[in-house]
Design an enzyme around this catalytic site. Sequence first.
Site, PDB file in Angstrom:
ATOM      1  N   THR A 193      -3.128  41.503  31.310  1.00  0.00           N
ATOM      2  CA  THR A 193      -2.695  40.443  30.536  1.00  0.00           C
ATOM      3  C   THR A 193      -1.726  39.412  31.035  1.00  0.00           C
ATOM      4  N   GLY A 194      -1.155  39.810  32.274  1.00  0.00           N
ATOM      5  CA  GLY A 194      -0.111  39.032  32.750  1.00  0.00           C
ATOM      6  C   GLY A 194      -1.006  37.710  33.422  1.00  0.00           C
ATOM      7  N   ASP A 227      -1.365  36.930  36.735  1.00  0.00           N
ATOM      8  CA  ASP A 227      -2.136  37.335  38.022  1.00  0.00           C
ATOM      9  C   ASP A 227      -3.352  38.039  37.600  1.00  0.00           C
ATOM     10  N   ARG A 275       1.118  46.655  22.240  1.00  0.00           N
ATOM     11  CA  ARG A 275       2.084  45.838  21.699  1.00  0.00           C
ATOM     12  C   ARG A 275       1.857  45.416  20.358  1.00  0.00           C
ATOM     13  N   ASP A 317      -0.539  53.011  29.576  1.00  0.00           N
ATOM     14  CA  ASP A 317       0.794  52.224  29.986  1.00  0.00           C
ATOM     15  C   ASP A 317       1.147  53.266  31.330  1.00  0.00           C
ATOM     16  N   THR A 375       6.270  42.705  46.714  1.00  0.00           N
ATOM     17  CA  THR A 375       6.904  41.486  46.453  1.00  0.00           C
ATOM     18  C   THR A 375       7.884  41.011  47.615  1.00  0.00           C
ATOM     19  N   GLU A 398      10.472  39.876  46.853  1.00  0.00           N
ATOM     20  CA  GLU A 398      11.963  40.256  46.371  1.00  0.00           C
ATOM     21  C   GLU A 398      12.430  41.733  47.433  1.00  0.00           C
ATOM     22  N   TYR A 437      14.650  45.555  40.152  1.00  0.00           N
ATOM     23  CA  TYR A 437      13.414  45.248  40.463  1.00  0.00           C
ATOM     24  C   TYR A 437      12.876  45.171  41.849  1.00  0.00           C
ATOM     25  N   LYS A 449      10.276  48.074  43.320  1.00  0.00           N
ATOM     26  CA  LYS A 449       9.070  47.632  43.983  1.00  0.00           C
ATOM     27  C   LYS A 449       8.971  48.310  45.388  1.00  0.00           C
ATOM     28  N   HIS A 475       4.406  33.195  43.106  1.00  0.00           N
ATOM     29  CA  HIS A 475       3.265  32.355  42.847  1.00  0.00           C
ATOM     30  C   HIS A 475       3.362  31.905  41.239  1.00  0.00           C
TER      31      HIS A 475
HETATM   32  P1  NAP Z   1       3.491  39.145  34.480  1.00  0.00           P
HETATM   33  O1  NAP Z   1       2.697  38.068  34.015  1.00  0.00           O
HETATM   34  O2  NAP Z   1       4.795  39.392  33.900  1.00  0.00           O
HETATM   35  O3  NAP Z   1       2.378  40.402  34.174  1.00  0.00           O
HETATM   36  C1  NAP Z   1       2.902  41.641  34.037  1.00  0.00           C
HETATM   37  C2  NAP Z   1       1.899  42.412  33.388  1.00  0.00           C
HETATM   38  O4  NAP Z   1       2.352  43.921  33.422  1.00  0.00           O
HETATM   39  C3  NAP Z   1       1.699  42.178  31.927  1.00  0.00           C
HETATM   40  O5  NAP Z   1       0.134  42.411  31.718  1.00  0.00           O
HETATM   41  C4  NAP Z   1       2.196  43.199  31.449  1.00  0.00           C
HETATM   42  O6  NAP Z   1       1.683  43.445  29.898  1.00  0.00           O
HETATM   43  C5  NAP Z   1       1.772  44.349  32.117  1.00  0.00           C
HETATM   44  N1  NAP Z   1       3.018  45.561  31.975  1.00  0.00           N
HETATM   45  C6  NAP Z   1       4.364  45.633  31.715  1.00  0.00           C
HETATM   46  N2  NAP Z   1       4.840  46.745  31.634  1.00  0.00           N
HETATM   47  C7  NAP Z   1       3.650  47.481  31.573  1.00  0.00           C
HETATM   48  C8  NAP Z   1       3.605  49.040  31.420  1.00  0.00           C
HETATM   49  N3  NAP Z   1       4.697  49.918  31.182  1.00  0.00           N
HETATM   50  N4  NAP Z   1       2.151  49.661  31.408  1.00  0.00           N
HETATM   51  C9  NAP Z   1       1.355  48.770  31.730  1.00  0.00           C
HETATM   52  N5  NAP Z   1       1.371  47.433  32.072  1.00  0.00           N
HETATM   53  C10 NAP Z   1       2.374  46.987  31.890  1.00  0.00           C
HETATM   54  O7  NAP Z   1       3.351  39.273  36.143  1.00  0.00           O
HETATM   55  P2  NAP Z   1       2.673  38.555  37.308  1.00  0.00           P
HETATM   56  O8  NAP Z   1       3.224  37.211  37.570  1.00  0.00           O
HETATM   57  O9  NAP Z   1       1.354  38.583  36.662  1.00  0.00           O
HETATM   58  O10 NAP Z   1       2.626  39.623  38.554  1.00  0.00           O
HETATM   59  C11 NAP Z   1       1.705  40.492  38.774  1.00  0.00           C
HETATM   60  C12 NAP Z   1       2.427  41.583  39.568  1.00  0.00           C
HETATM   61  O11 NAP Z   1       2.810  41.128  40.700  1.00  0.00           O
HETATM   62  C13 NAP Z   1       3.619  42.370  38.962  1.00  0.00           C
HETATM   63  O12 NAP Z   1       3.311  43.692  39.423  1.00  0.00           O
HETATM   64  C14 NAP Z   1       4.645  41.524  39.779  1.00  0.00           C
HETATM   65  O13 NAP Z   1       5.969  42.452  39.981  1.00  0.00           O
HETATM   66  C15 NAP Z   1       3.975  41.303  40.911  1.00  0.00           C
HETATM   67  N6  NAP Z   1       4.161  39.911  41.653  1.00  0.00           N
HETATM   68  C16 NAP Z   1       4.377  38.945  41.254  1.00  0.00           C
HETATM   69  C17 NAP Z   1       4.763  37.800  41.849  1.00  0.00           C
HETATM   70  C18 NAP Z   1       4.804  36.316  41.221  1.00  0.00           C
HETATM   71  O14 NAP Z   1       5.417  35.402  41.731  1.00  0.00           O
HETATM   72  N7  NAP Z   1       4.097  36.098  40.040  1.00  0.00           N
HETATM   73  C19 NAP Z   1       5.075  37.882  43.153  1.00  0.00           C
HETATM   74  C20 NAP Z   1       4.986  39.120  43.821  1.00  0.00           C
HETATM   75  C21 NAP Z   1       4.534  40.247  43.141  1.00  0.00           C
HETATM   76  P3  NAP Z   1       2.129  42.878  28.584  1.00  0.00           P
HETATM   77  O15 NAP Z   1       1.399  41.613  28.653  1.00  0.00           O
HETATM   78  O16 NAP Z   1       1.686  43.768  27.448  1.00  0.00           O
HETATM   79  O17 NAP Z   1       3.866  42.806  28.513  1.00  0.00           O
HETATM   80  O1  G4F Z   2      11.339  32.228  38.781  1.00  0.00           O
HETATM   81  P1  G4F Z   2      12.312  33.044  38.874  1.00  0.00           P
HETATM   82  O2  G4F Z   2      12.885  34.035  37.918  1.00  0.00           O
HETATM   83  O3  G4F Z   2      11.513  34.182  39.935  1.00  0.00           O
HETATM   84  P2  G4F Z   2      12.188  35.370  41.250  1.00  0.00           P
HETATM   85  O4  G4F Z   2      13.290  35.958  40.805  1.00  0.00           O
HETATM   86  O5  G4F Z   2      12.158  34.822  42.516  1.00  0.00           O
HETATM   87  O6  G4F Z   2      11.139  36.568  40.834  1.00  0.00           O
HETATM   88  C1  G4F Z   2       9.644  35.847  40.928  1.00  0.00           C
HETATM   89  O7  G4F Z   2       9.165  36.204  42.208  1.00  0.00           O
HETATM   90  C2  G4F Z   2       9.101  37.462  42.584  1.00  0.00           C
HETATM   91  C3  G4F Z   2       8.683  37.222  44.114  1.00  0.00           C
HETATM   92  O8  G4F Z   2       9.705  36.565  45.198  1.00  0.00           O
HETATM   93  C4  G4F Z   2       8.378  38.418  42.302  1.00  0.00           C
HETATM   94  F1  G4F Z   2       8.320  39.605  42.659  1.00  0.00           F
HETATM   95  C5  G4F Z   2       8.963  38.380  40.584  1.00  0.00           C
HETATM   96  O9  G4F Z   2       8.026  39.360  39.812  1.00  0.00           O
HETATM   97  C6  G4F Z   2       8.993  37.194  39.888  1.00  0.00           C
HETATM   98  O10 G4F Z   2       7.639  36.693  39.827  1.00  0.00           O
HETATM   99  O11 G4F Z   2      13.725  32.820  39.914  1.00  0.00           O
HETATM  100  C7  G4F Z   2      13.476  32.041  40.833  1.00  0.00           C
HETATM  101  C8  G4F Z   2      14.769  31.467  41.497  1.00  0.00           C
HETATM  102  C9  G4F Z   2      16.013  32.672  41.546  1.00  0.00           C
HETATM  103  O12 G4F Z   2      16.847  32.373  42.679  1.00  0.00           O
HETATM  104  C10 G4F Z   2      16.852  32.281  40.248  1.00  0.00           C
HETATM  105  O13 G4F Z   2      18.090  32.711  40.325  1.00  0.00           O
HETATM  106  O14 G4F Z   2      15.515  30.413  40.406  1.00  0.00           O
HETATM  107  C11 G4F Z   2      16.680  30.771  39.967  1.00  0.00           C
HETATM  108  N1  G4F Z   2      17.231  30.203  39.024  1.00  0.00           N
HETATM  109  C12 G4F Z   2      18.059  29.354  38.613  1.00  0.00           C
HETATM  110  N2  G4F Z   2      17.945  29.241  37.553  1.00  0.00           N
HETATM  111  C13 G4F Z   2      16.374  30.673  37.895  1.00  0.00           C
HETATM  112  C14 G4F Z   2      17.329  29.827  36.790  1.00  0.00           C
HETATM  113  N3  G4F Z   2      15.529  31.560  37.214  1.00  0.00           N
HETATM  114  C15 G4F Z   2      15.126  31.937  36.135  1.00  0.00           C
HETATM  115  N4  G4F Z   2      14.359  32.521  35.925  1.00  0.00           N
HETATM  116  N5  G4F Z   2      15.947  30.851  35.095  1.00  0.00           N
HETATM  117  C16 G4F Z   2      16.724  30.158  35.421  1.00  0.00           C
HETATM  118  O15 G4F Z   2      17.527  29.518  34.253  1.00  0.00           O
END
Ligand code: NAP
Ligand code: G4F
Length: 323
Positions: free
Chosen positions: A11-12, A14, A36, A59, A126, A128, A150, A154, A180
């Site tokens: 549901t997220g 990706d 949920r 879960d 990630t 991160e 986090y 990870k 992304h």
């Molecule tokens: P997202 O939009 O926050 O989606 C997270 C998903 O995980 C949601 O479907 C959420 O369900 C589910 N979830 C949360 N807690 C759970 C649990 N306890 N059991 C089962 N499912 C659970 O994240 P995303 O951006 O799609 O990212 C997908 C994955 O890639 C994540 O693991 C994230 O850490 C990783 N990642 C993301 C990025 C990025 O930039 N987007 C980069 C690197 C890695 P609900 O909808 O019910 O909350």
């Molecule tokens: O958009 P962000 O919250 O993403 P962040 O922390 O980089 O994490 C995302 O990318 C990771 C991959 O590197 C994933 F693993 C993770 O799950 C997630 O998808 O913040 C990006 C940057 C940070 O440096 C933050 O401090 O933006 C800066 N920022 C500045 N003002 C803010 C804000 N971030 C958020 N969320 N909100 C602000 O007001």
Amino acid sequence: MYKKALITGLTGQDGAYLAKLLLDKGYEVHGLVARRSTDTRWRLRELGVDSRIVYHDGDLADASSVQRAVLKACPDEVYNLGAQSFVGSSWDQPITTGIVDGLGVTHMLEAIRQFRPQTRFYQASTSEMFGLIQAERQDENTPFYPRSPYGVAKLYGHWITVNYRESFGLHASSGILFNHESPLRGIEFVTRKVTDAVARIKQGKQRELRLGNIDAQRDWGFAGDYVEAMWLMLQQDKPDDFVIATGVTTTVREMCRIAFSYVELDYQDHVVIDPEFFRPAEVEVLLGNPAKAERVLGWSPKTNLKTLIQSMVDADLKRVAKE
Ligand code: NAP
Ligand code: G4F
């Protein structure tokens, strides 16, 4: 023969793009979905795929539900995307983050090892994990230095994936994905927070935008491009780890400028720096080197940041106008 895939985190952001990609390729798509009290399937509806998925209640924190989903779905491929994915919240919920993002990976790997070892496994790792970066451009050989609960959780998920590959010969791959984004991005992440605010300010529904560290730099790509890389990893003969990134890094400040200027606004007239949005420890800069993914997977990003941010502003302008 069609293939079956089980996605956690369906549901997220990706999960929704990946489900669409796999359905378009003819897969039967199953999803592990946590219970949920509110509707979490809006992204799947947005992409028109919600009714084509087989849902399993479960879960990642609950090993028995993970096992049941694997036994029922009998997947050829598992994509483990489920996580508490917001870095900021991980300081407020360090234990939940550790259980879901760390131990949850072992729950899935154990279910696969015990009941369906031929299943191919993808772990959503990630950038991160690089945190306090140890090299100017981060690749698969760059040492890790996570800076948040986090990132630490990870990193456990990443190493347990590598360990199950080496210990039990599982086809388990870890995708080290840099940030992304998309119009389906959660509103708490900075790109969507900005594009949503731009739409509201342009339509007179908001005046200012409060942000934290706008000097932070990220390597931002488009989620639709990145799920393709996940799939490619599981089509390889050999499991491995891959960095997925654009190779370009941009400040939050410049991203704001792109978003505001697209609708003829100046970000400096609206952005207010608010200490509330600074983090206890910051990842100041991330810049990935996707050379291995290009060479081995034949993958490269198709979308640049300007096009991506403008598409997000367009989507938010439409949505906000209907509110
Ligand atoms: P997202 O939009 O926050 O989606 C997270 C998903 O995980 C949601 O479907 C959420 O369900 C589910 N979830 C949360 N807690 C759970 C649990 N306890 N059991 C089962 N499912 C659970 O994240 P995303 O951006 O799609 O990212 C997908 C994955 O890639 C994540 O693991 C994230 O850490 C990783 N990642 C993301 C990025 C990025 O930039 N987007 C980069 C690197 C890695 P609900 O909808 O019910 O909350
Ligand atoms: O958009 P962000 O919250 O993403 P962040 O922390 O980089 O994490 C995302 O990318 C990771 C991959 O590197 C994933 F693993 C993770 O799950 C997630 O998808 O913040 C990006 C940057 C940070 O440096 C933050 O401090 O933006 C800066 N920022 C500045 N003002 C803010 C804000 N971030 C958020 N969320 N909100 C602000 O007001």
